[in-house]
Design an enzyme around this catalytic site. Structure first.
Site, PDB file in Angstrom:
ATOM      1  N   ALA A 168      12.564  -4.306  -3.604  1.00  0.00           N
ATOM      2  CA  ALA A 168      12.481  -5.700  -3.158  1.00  0.00           C
ATOM      3  C   ALA A 168      11.075  -5.965  -2.649  1.00  0.00           C
ATOM      4  CB  ALA A 168      13.484  -5.964  -2.039  1.00  0.00           C
ATOM      5  N   THR A 182       0.829  -1.215   0.000  1.00  0.00           N
ATOM      6  CA  THR A 182       0.000   0.000   0.000  1.00  0.00           C
ATOM      7  C   THR A 182       0.864   1.265   0.000  1.00  0.00           C
ATOM      8  OG1 THR A 182      -1.700  -1.195   1.227  1.00  0.00           O
ATOM      9  CG2 THR A 182      -1.854   1.214   1.237  1.00  0.00           C
ATOM     10  N   LYS A 187       2.317   5.116  18.144  1.00  0.00           N
ATOM     11  CA  LYS A 187       2.496   6.494  17.672  1.00  0.00           C
ATOM     12  C   LYS A 187       2.599   7.462  18.850  1.00  0.00           C
ATOM     13  CE  LYS A 187      -0.050   5.389  13.457  1.00  0.00           C
ATOM     14  NZ  LYS A 187      -1.412   5.213  12.929  1.00  0.00           N
ATOM     15  N   ILE A 204       0.109  13.753   7.796  1.00  0.00           N
ATOM     16  CA  ILE A 204       0.263  14.999   8.564  1.00  0.00           C
ATOM     17  C   ILE A 204       1.731  15.144   8.982  1.00  0.00           C
ATOM     18  CG2 ILE A 204      -0.459  16.298  10.607  1.00  0.00           C
ATOM     19  CD1 ILE A 204      -2.952  14.537  10.753  1.00  0.00           C
ATOM     20  N   GLY A 246      -7.017  -0.095   2.677  1.00  0.00           N
ATOM     21  CA  GLY A 246      -5.570  -0.032   2.950  1.00  0.00           C
ATOM     22  C   GLY A 246      -5.224   0.748   4.202  1.00  0.00           C
ATOM     23  N   ALA A 268      14.255  19.563  -3.941  1.00  0.00           N
ATOM     24  CA  ALA A 268      15.364  18.872  -3.265  1.00  0.00           C
ATOM     25  C   ALA A 268      16.720  19.364  -3.748  1.00  0.00           C
ATOM     26  CB  ALA A 268      15.249  17.369  -3.498  1.00  0.00           C
ATOM     27  N   GLY A 313      -3.537   5.354   4.462  1.00  0.00           N
ATOM     28  CA  GLY A 313      -3.808   5.206   3.029  1.00  0.00           C
ATOM     29  C   GLY A 313      -2.545   5.397   2.213  1.00  0.00           C
TER      30      GLY A 313
HETATM   31  P1  NDP Z   1       1.490  -3.822   2.938  1.00  0.00           P
HETATM   32  O1  NDP Z   1       1.227  -5.149   3.561  1.00  0.00           O
HETATM   33  O2  NDP Z   1       0.493  -3.280   1.993  1.00  0.00           O
HETATM   34  O3  NDP Z   1       2.905  -3.849   2.189  1.00  0.00           O
HETATM   35  C1  NDP Z   1       4.002  -4.542   2.701  1.00  0.00           C
HETATM   36  C2  NDP Z   1       4.751  -5.107   1.508  1.00  0.00           C
HETATM   37  O4  NDP Z   1       5.979  -5.665   1.955  1.00  0.00           O
HETATM   38  C3  NDP Z   1       3.987  -6.214   0.784  1.00  0.00           C
HETATM   39  O5  NDP Z   1       4.002  -5.994  -0.603  1.00  0.00           O
HETATM   40  C4  NDP Z   1       4.764  -7.465   1.164  1.00  0.00           C
HETATM   41  O6  NDP Z   1       4.731  -8.469   0.169  1.00  0.00           O
HETATM   42  C5  NDP Z   1       6.160  -6.926   1.286  1.00  0.00           C
HETATM   43  N1  NDP Z   1       7.038  -7.767   2.088  1.00  0.00           N
HETATM   44  C6  NDP Z   1       6.744  -8.523   3.168  1.00  0.00           C
HETATM   45  N2  NDP Z   1       7.856  -9.148   3.608  1.00  0.00           N
HETATM   46  C7  NDP Z   1       8.859  -8.773   2.788  1.00  0.00           C
HETATM   47  C8  NDP Z   1      10.244  -9.077   2.729  1.00  0.00           C
HETATM   48  N3  NDP Z   1      10.813  -9.896   3.595  1.00  0.00           N
HETATM   49  N4  NDP Z   1      10.977  -8.547   1.735  1.00  0.00           N
HETATM   50  C9  NDP Z   1      10.415  -7.717   0.828  1.00  0.00           C
HETATM   51  N5  NDP Z   1       9.098  -7.387   0.841  1.00  0.00           N
HETATM   52  C10 NDP Z   1       8.347  -7.908   1.815  1.00  0.00           C
HETATM   53  O7  NDP Z   1       1.738  -2.808   4.138  1.00  0.00           O
HETATM   54  P2  NDP Z   1       1.547  -1.230   4.138  1.00  0.00           P
HETATM   55  O8  NDP Z   1       2.107  -0.655   2.913  1.00  0.00           O
HETATM   56  O9  NDP Z   1       0.167  -0.893   4.540  1.00  0.00           O
HETATM   57  O10 NDP Z   1       2.444  -0.831   5.398  1.00  0.00           O
HETATM   58  C11 NDP Z   1       3.847  -0.739   5.298  1.00  0.00           C
HETATM   59  C12 NDP Z   1       4.371  -0.026   6.538  1.00  0.00           C
HETATM   60  O11 NDP Z   1       3.821   1.285   6.590  1.00  0.00           O
HETATM   61  C13 NDP Z   1       3.977  -0.670   7.862  1.00  0.00           C
HETATM   62  O12 NDP Z   1       5.024  -0.482   8.798  1.00  0.00           O
HETATM   63  C14 NDP Z   1       2.754   0.117   8.292  1.00  0.00           C
HETATM   64  O13 NDP Z   1       2.561   0.114   9.687  1.00  0.00           O
HETATM   65  C15 NDP Z   1       3.158   1.490   7.825  1.00  0.00           C
HETATM   66  N6  NDP Z   1       2.077   2.429   7.599  1.00  0.00           N
HETATM   67  C16 NDP Z   1       0.996   2.067   6.851  1.00  0.00           C
HETATM   68  C17 NDP Z   1       0.007   2.979   6.582  1.00  0.00           C
HETATM   69  C18 NDP Z   1      -1.200   2.641   5.764  1.00  0.00           C
HETATM   70  O14 NDP Z   1      -2.096   3.484   5.655  1.00  0.00           O
HETATM   71  N7  NDP Z   1      -1.268   1.463   5.181  1.00  0.00           N
HETATM   72  C19 NDP Z   1       0.091   4.354   7.093  1.00  0.00           C
HETATM   73  C20 NDP Z   1       1.274   4.644   7.873  1.00  0.00           C
HETATM   74  C21 NDP Z   1       2.216   3.696   8.099  1.00  0.00           C
HETATM   75  P3  NDP Z   1       3.588  -9.594   0.253  1.00  0.00           P
HETATM   76  O15 NDP Z   1       2.283  -8.865   0.156  1.00  0.00           O
HETATM   77  O16 NDP Z   1       3.868 -10.439  -0.913  1.00  0.00           O
HETATM   78  O17 NDP Z   1       3.754 -10.267   1.569  1.00  0.00           O
HETATM   79  N1  HSE Z   2      -3.308   1.301  10.527  1.00  0.00           N
HETATM   80  C1  HSE Z   2      -2.924   2.658  10.654  1.00  0.00           C
HETATM   81  C2  HSE Z   2      -4.161   3.504  10.892  1.00  0.00           C
HETATM   82  C3  HSE Z   2      -2.217   3.127   9.421  1.00  0.00           C
HETATM   83  O1  HSE Z   2      -5.276   3.001  10.688  1.00  0.00           O
HETATM   84  O2  HSE Z   2      -4.025   4.642  11.308  1.00  0.00           O
HETATM   85  C4  HSE Z   2      -1.622   4.492   9.566  1.00  0.00           C
HETATM   86  O3  HSE Z   2      -0.556   4.492  10.459  1.00  0.00           O
END
Ligand code: NDP
Ligand code: HSE
Length: 451
Positions: free
Chosen positions: A48, A18, A210, A141, A192, A38, A315
């Protein structure tokens, strides 16, 4: 050196889900605008992800796609590693390995930093690299930047925020559309917003991660998630949401960090409250009207007064906005000496504070209590007597017809109190609960005026 002579910053992305997908898209779409800001280009040259097929669909020919994150870290051409995998396991190992390899790191991983931040920041300091984490708190934010830089003149008194989009979305949709908890949670996952393990959202753990980061930056204390009080929204009942509304309050899951100079601690220096829980907030406050996946953070500083920061807390692209902002910061600082950078936790590492996180018993708030009681003379007098014995002052008492009454004359009493300690309130509740006229477990919620 002119801008034309600076080579682009080369970024390796670990995880293109996401947030990773959003980061790739935003950087590509706004490439030229970002380069002008920048002073040099920022290019994701290597990605990866376990699912290489999907990753290739997102990045096309723009970057090399690999399954092994360690191949990105080992690539000497990569300047910055962006960790967007999540969790404490493999993400921790990869971040520490990237630091050891001398790469700057950007992460959105609040869980990792709230639990292992001390170790990670120490390793980064040792290697002279940046660990940037704007996206880890309140999505898009720029609250980390605001606290670390914009408010740096202030002694921060408290920070309180809606810092989990999923739970705010659930509470809003349940109230406005009468939808069931599980249905709304599924929708939050589809959009997401939710963590890989959504219990982190609904049990308050994500918000507490947080709040832990905010407390560290606000007060210059180490990250101490293990000392945070954590409560989510799973035990919240529709009855209390309804009664709160009738009383002019809205229930929000708040992460709160408050400095307390009045409290006696062994070190004699006061302490910090660090807590996440459902909270009654007066409906007239702006923050009570923050709905859906939006987040809002209030910061009270001694010079500035109260400031509020509002925006999308979760998101793909809102979070990517913060990730890319960190990349721009790094691009500007790439050739600067480490001492010229803003410290990871806002305060210089040799000037961190020893303010302890206070035990829950010492936390001071006002309370909402709901008691199912026998509807007969003298009941209220006994209850108010117990509260008075504990020195707890009552703000209001309201009686409501109980929704479902199985037998006999029963009624719901709602008591709003003025501020008192959690410890004192728990003693009073234990005494009230022992009365034969109190017919069900007493519901206790905390209330904050946030004035
Ligand atoms: P997702 O699950 O959507 O994305 C994580 C990705 O990492 C997946 O594509 C997954 O692949 C891949 N992955 C897992 N293990 C490995 C590995 N060993 N090597 C390489 N790739 C790997 O998570 P999000 O994008 O939602 O979240 C990512 C981070 O951002 C988290 O720390 C989350 O807490 C943080 N975050 C998320 C927010 C949100 O709104 N979603 C907002 C703020 C922070 P696969 O799917 O194939 O397992
Ligand atoms: N799962 C978190 C939330 C993502 O719902 O706020 C953003 O950090």
């Amino acid at each position: 050196m002119s801008q034309e002579q600076l080579r682009p910053v080369r970024v390796g992305l670990l995880g293109i889900g996401t947030v990773g997908g959003g980061t790739f898209t935003v950087l590509k779409r706004n490439q030229e605008e970002i380069r002008r800001r920048a002073g040099r280009g920022i290019e994701i040259t290597m990605v990866a992800d376990l699912n290489t097929e999907l990753a290739k669909k997102v990045v096309g020919d723009a970057a090399q796609v690999v399954a092994d994150a360690r191949a990105v870290i080992a690539n000497p051409d990569i300047d910055v590693v962006v960790e967007l995998i999540g969790g404490y396991g493999v993400a921790k190992a990869l971040v520490l390995e990237a630091i050891a390899a001398g790469k700057h790191v950007v992460t959105a991983n609040k869980a990792l930093l709230a639990v292992h931040g001390t170790e990670i920041f120490a390793a980064a300091r040792e290697k002279g690299v940046i660990v940037a984490f704007e996206a880890a708190v309140a999505g898009g934010i720029p609250i980390i930047k605001a606290l670390r830089e914009g408010l740096t003149a202030n002694q921060v008194q408290w920070v309180a925020g809606i810092i989990n989009g999923t739970t705010n979305f659930i509470l809003s949709e349940m109230r406005d559309k009468g939808l069931d908890f599980d249905v709304v949670l599924k929708e939050a996952q589809r959009l997401g917003y939710a963590e890989a393990d959504p219990t982190f959202d609904i049990e308050g753990v994500d918000a507490a991660h947080k709040a832990t980061l905010l407390s560290a930056i606000a007060f210059g204390i180490p990250v101490q998630f293990d000392k945070a009080h954590v409560e989510g929204i799973t035990k919240l009942s529709a009855t209390d949401i309804k009664y709160a509304e009738q009383l002019g309050y809205r229930i929000k899951l708040l992460g709160i960090a408050r400095r307390r100079d009045d409290v006696k601690t062994p070190a004699g220096i006061g302490g910090v409250e660090l807590r996440t829980h459902p909270t009654l907030v007066p409906m007239k406050r702006l923050i009570a009207n923050v709905e859906g996946a939006m987040n809002a953070v209030l910061v009270q500083g001694d010079a500035v007064g109260t400031t509020m920061y509002y925006g999308k807390g979760a998101g793909s692209e809102p979070t990517a906005s913060a990730v890319v902002a960190d990349l721009v910061d790094i691009a500007r600082l790439l050739d600067a000496a480490p001492a010229a950078r803003v410290p990871y936790l806002a305060f210089q590492p040799d000037s961190m504070s020893a303010l302890p996180v206070l035990p829950l018993d010492q936390v001071v708030t006002s309370f909402y209590l709901r008691l199912r009681v026998a509807d007969k003379a003298g009941v209220l007098a006994k209850l108010t007597g117990i509260l008075a014995d504990q020195g707890i002052s009552i703000d209001a008492v309201i009686q409501r017809e109980a929704d479902e009454v199985s037998e006999g004359n029963q009624t719901d009493l709602i008591i709003l109190t003025h501020e008192t300690t959690e410890g004192g309130m728990n003693q009073a509740i234990a005494a009230m609960q022992a009365l034969p006229t109190v017919l069900a477990p007493i519901v206790k919620l905390r209330k904050e005026e946030l004035a």
